[in-house]
Design a protein around this motif. Structure first.
Motif, PDB file in Angstrom:
ATOM      1  N   ILE A 252       0.840  -1.205   0.000  1.00 25.76           N
ATOM      2  CA  ILE A 252       0.000   0.000   0.000  1.00 25.76           C
ATOM      3  C   ILE A 252       0.874   1.254   0.000  1.00 25.76           C
ATOM      4  O   ILE A 252       0.571   2.244  -0.690  1.00 25.76           O
ATOM      5  CB  ILE A 252      -0.938  -0.013   1.220  1.00 25.76           C
ATOM      6  CG1 ILE A 252      -1.993  -1.116   1.067  1.00 25.76           C
ATOM      7  CG2 ILE A 252      -1.634   1.350   1.387  1.00 25.76           C
ATOM      8  CD1 ILE A 252      -2.836  -1.336   2.309  1.00 25.76           C
ATOM      9  N   SER A 253       1.959   1.200   0.751  1.00 26.18           N
ATOM     10  CA  SER A 253       2.825   2.380   0.837  1.00 26.18           C
ATOM     11  C   SER A 253       3.435   2.735  -0.524  1.00 26.18           C
ATOM     12  O   SER A 253       3.684   3.915  -0.797  1.00 26.18           O
ATOM     13  CB  SER A 253       3.945   2.124   1.853  1.00 26.18           C
ATOM     14  OG  SER A 253       4.868   1.163   1.372  1.00 26.18           O
ATOM     15  N   LEU A 254       3.662   1.731  -1.368  1.00 26.61           N
ATOM     16  CA  LEU A 254       4.236   2.012  -2.685  1.00 26.61           C
ATOM     17  C   LEU A 254       3.295   2.820  -3.563  1.00 26.61           C
ATOM     18  O   LEU A 254       3.732   3.549  -4.451  1.00 26.61           O
ATOM     19  CB  LEU A 254       4.592   0.697  -3.388  1.00 26.61           C
ATOM     20  CG  LEU A 254       5.714  -0.131  -2.753  1.00 26.61           C
ATOM     21  CD1 LEU A 254       5.928  -1.420  -3.528  1.00 26.61           C
ATOM     22  CD2 LEU A 254       7.017   0.662  -2.684  1.00 26.61           C
ATOM     23  N   PHE A 255       1.984   2.697  -3.322  1.00 26.13           N
ATOM     24  CA  PHE A 255       1.006   3.466  -4.101  1.00 26.13           C
ATOM     25  C   PHE A 255       0.779   4.857  -3.509  1.00 26.13           C
ATOM     26  O   PHE A 255       0.080   5.671  -4.113  1.00 26.13           O
ATOM     27  CB  PHE A 255      -0.316   2.705  -4.175  1.00 26.13           C
ATOM     28  CG  PHE A 255      -0.257   1.479  -5.046  1.00 26.13           C
ATOM     29  CD1 PHE A 255      -0.418   1.582  -6.419  1.00 26.13           C
ATOM     30  CD2 PHE A 255      -0.015   0.235  -4.498  1.00 26.13           C
ATOM     31  CE1 PHE A 255      -0.357   0.456  -7.233  1.00 26.13           C
ATOM     32  CE2 PHE A 255       0.059  -0.899  -5.302  1.00 26.13           C
ATOM     33  CZ  PHE A 255      -0.113  -0.790  -6.671  1.00 26.13           C
ATOM     34  N   LEU A 256       1.348   5.107  -2.338  1.00 28.82           N
ATOM     35  CA  LEU A 256       1.257   6.437  -1.736  1.00 28.82           C
ATOM     36  C   LEU A 256       2.472   7.296  -2.072  1.00 28.82           C
ATOM     37  O   LEU A 256       2.478   8.496  -1.800  1.00 28.82           O
ATOM     38  CB  LEU A 256       1.121   6.312  -0.211  1.00 28.82           C
ATOM     39  CG  LEU A 256      -0.104   5.546   0.287  1.00 28.82           C
ATOM     40  CD1 LEU A 256      -0.080   5.446   1.811  1.00 28.82           C
ATOM     41  CD2 LEU A 256      -1.399   6.219  -0.164  1.00 28.82           C
ATOM     42  N   VAL A 257       3.493   6.670  -2.660  1.00 32.66           N
ATOM     43  CA  VAL A 257       4.722   7.398  -3.009  1.00 32.66           C
ATOM     44  C   VAL A 257       4.438   8.378  -4.144  1.00 32.66           C
ATOM     45  O   VAL A 257       3.747   8.043  -5.115  1.00 32.66           O
ATOM     46  CB  VAL A 257       5.832   6.407  -3.424  1.00 32.66           C
ATOM     47  CG1 VAL A 257       7.021   7.148  -4.004  1.00 32.66           C
ATOM     48  CG2 VAL A 257       6.255   5.562  -2.233  1.00 32.66           C
ATOM     49  N   ARG A 258       4.987   9.584  -4.025  1.00 32.96           N
ATOM     50  CA  ARG A 258       4.760  10.623  -5.033  1.00 32.96           C
ATOM     51  C   ARG A 258       6.017  11.014  -5.802  1.00 32.96           C
ATOM     52  O   ARG A 258       5.920  11.656  -6.846  1.00 32.96           O
ATOM     53  CB  ARG A 258       4.171  11.877  -4.360  1.00 32.96           C
ATOM     54  CG  ARG A 258       2.753  11.687  -3.847  1.00 32.96           C
ATOM     55  CD  ARG A 258       2.208  12.996  -3.343  1.00 32.96           C
ATOM     56  NE  ARG A 258       0.773  12.920  -3.061  1.00 32.96           N
ATOM     57  CZ  ARG A 258       0.030  13.950  -2.682  1.00 32.96           C
ATOM     58  NH1 ARG A 258       0.599  15.149  -2.553  1.00 32.96           N
ATOM     59  NH2 ARG A 258      -1.249  13.805  -2.452  1.00 32.96           N
TER      60      ARG A 258
END
Length: 266
Positions: A34-40
């Motif tokens: 999930i954290s990888l999809f929050l990376v900008r």
């Protein structure tokens, strides 16, 4: 290429990550994905890469073994990279006729490729450092609160674990069939993409027969051991959270908060 797929394989070891409660590892894997999809930006991927590198080092699973699992999806990564590079509008860097490479397209291509690579490597750690039976018990325990709503948690956990467990087995069987047919004169490497795809069709019939045989043997073995699903089932080794699991949750929380802080606040 088939032997390079590491999904579903277990790498024996006695590392700190191997000893973690399977529920902790499952939750940690989902949080990491999930954290990888929050990376900008790339700074976020840097934080995620450092966290993953530390986990790999602690697990003592050879990095070459994990990287080998990226080979089968190389074409998917390359396709995603190419699509993003040529299909994104922006400042043109290189013009190739009707196709143009833009600065924004190159940025997005590298960004998406890194996300895919980290997704595969992060999810591989779960199966490489967790025994199939422990993975089944962990999934079942996590799904057990939904039993009151009629969800068959044990059956679902068993199906998912069997599917993961037999991915390497079916791949090995496919490799054996390919080698047997190549010894009889079959050609799987020459010709264009369509011809190669047609050459793989004769693999399907023996592969399906082998898969049904494996499924029949598994069902017979489960019946011989009086397997009756999750009703009144006991376990020789119970599950209990220990200090190392609490430490793992704390480290995971710190990682997630740092990533959120970097992506949305700084």
């Amino acid at each position: 290429m088939i032997r390079d797929i590491t999904l579903g394989q277990y790498y024996p070891g006695s590392s700190w990550i191997h000893k973690l409660d399977p529920r902790v590892k499952i939750i940690s894997t989902f949080v990491f994905l999930i954290s990888l999809f929050l990376v900008r930006d790339f700074w976020g991927f840097g934080i995620a890469s450092i966290f993953l590198a530390v986990c790999i080092a602690i697990s003592k699973v050879p990095l070459s073994f994990i990287v080998r699992g990226l080979k089968p999806i190389f074409l998917i990564i390359l396709f995603t990279f190419t699509i993003n590079m040529f299909m994104t509008r922006g400042t043109i860097l290189i013009s190739l006729g009707f196709l143009s490479i833009t600065r924004e397209g190159l940025y997005n291509a590298i960004f998406m490729a890194l996300r895919l690579i980290l997704l595969i490597m992060g999810s591989s750690i779960l199966t490489l450092a967790t025994k199939p039976i422990s993975l089944t018990d962990g999934i079942e325990r996590l799904l057990s609160p939904f039993q009151r709503f009629g969800m068959p948690s044990h059956e679902l956990a068993m199906m998912m674990t069997i599917a993961l467990r037999f991915i390497p087995t079916l791949l090995e069987e496919t490799d054996k069939i390919m080698k047997a047919q190549m010894a009889r004169g079959a050609d799987f490497e020459s010709g264009n993409l369509m011809q190669r795809a047609k050459a793989l069709i004769p693999l399907l019939v023996p592969l399906f027969i082998s898969a049904f045989r494996i499924a029949s043997d598994l069902a017979m073995a489960m019946e011989a051991r009086c397997y009756r699903g999750g009703d009144c089932r006991t376990r020789m080794n119970g599950m209990s959270l220990e200090k190392r699991d609490a430490v793992a949750f704390f480290v995971l929380t710190v990682y997630f908060l740092v990533l959120i802080l970097q992506a949305y606040i700084l």
